[in-house]
Design an enzyme around this catalytic site. Sequence first.
Site: not given
Length: 264
Positions: A154, A141
Amino acid sequence: MYYQNKVVWITGASSGIGEALAYALNKKGARLILSARREQELERVKKNCSGNPEDILVLPLDLTESDLFSEKTAEAKTHFGGVDILINNGGISQRAYALEADMASIRHLMEINFFGAIALTKAVVPAMIERGHGHVVVISSVMGKFGTRYRSAYAASKHALHGWFDCLRQEVQKDGIDVSIVCPGYVKTNVTKNALKADGTKLNEMGDAHKKAMSPDEFAEKLLPKLSAGKQEIYIGGKEIAAVYLKRFFPKLLNKILMRSKVT
């Protein structure tokens, strides 16, 4: 022709980016191994693909159960003879303040996003080395390059993926193994709905940025040519991709921008 008859194992294949990659690779003649926890959804994805059903293996897998990965890898080898491309796509997001998230939810997220990906890679890559070729792909990401509020665990899991897979690339490149790290920006999936809150329960809300983001199908179509070109790190998204370069060259400016931005 890069994907023709290649055996591609996709985790998180029951929805979102994983599902879109399955359809895109199926159109290019790849043979697929579809993995996720929900077997019924994997069967749905398989039915939506064309061609010989024997060229698609539904292989249910939970990324928190790494003790079963050797067995799952053996099943894949029995069916296809080997794996040419492993796409580590399965994962979960987070929406919780760093100091409020309980440790159980943080460990659970790390188990799925980080430990699950490296454990499956460790199970698959030795056979690639024996065959003298292979391609390992990890869907990271832009959060693997910087961090924002509400996403501490995350972002940490994605940063960890970059460190581990960068090291792996240097170790296995001599064996004919490519390693690609993919950094999506916003993609219109249920990743925000499934994100973990501070207590580990699901958020069950679609993030504002994801509502207007590119579709998973568009993302998959943009990604596959870059993978076949052997790119080591890939960025796909909208204006949020600029933040990667701001972090590198103007980190204080990026911090100011993010502090004023809505990051839900």
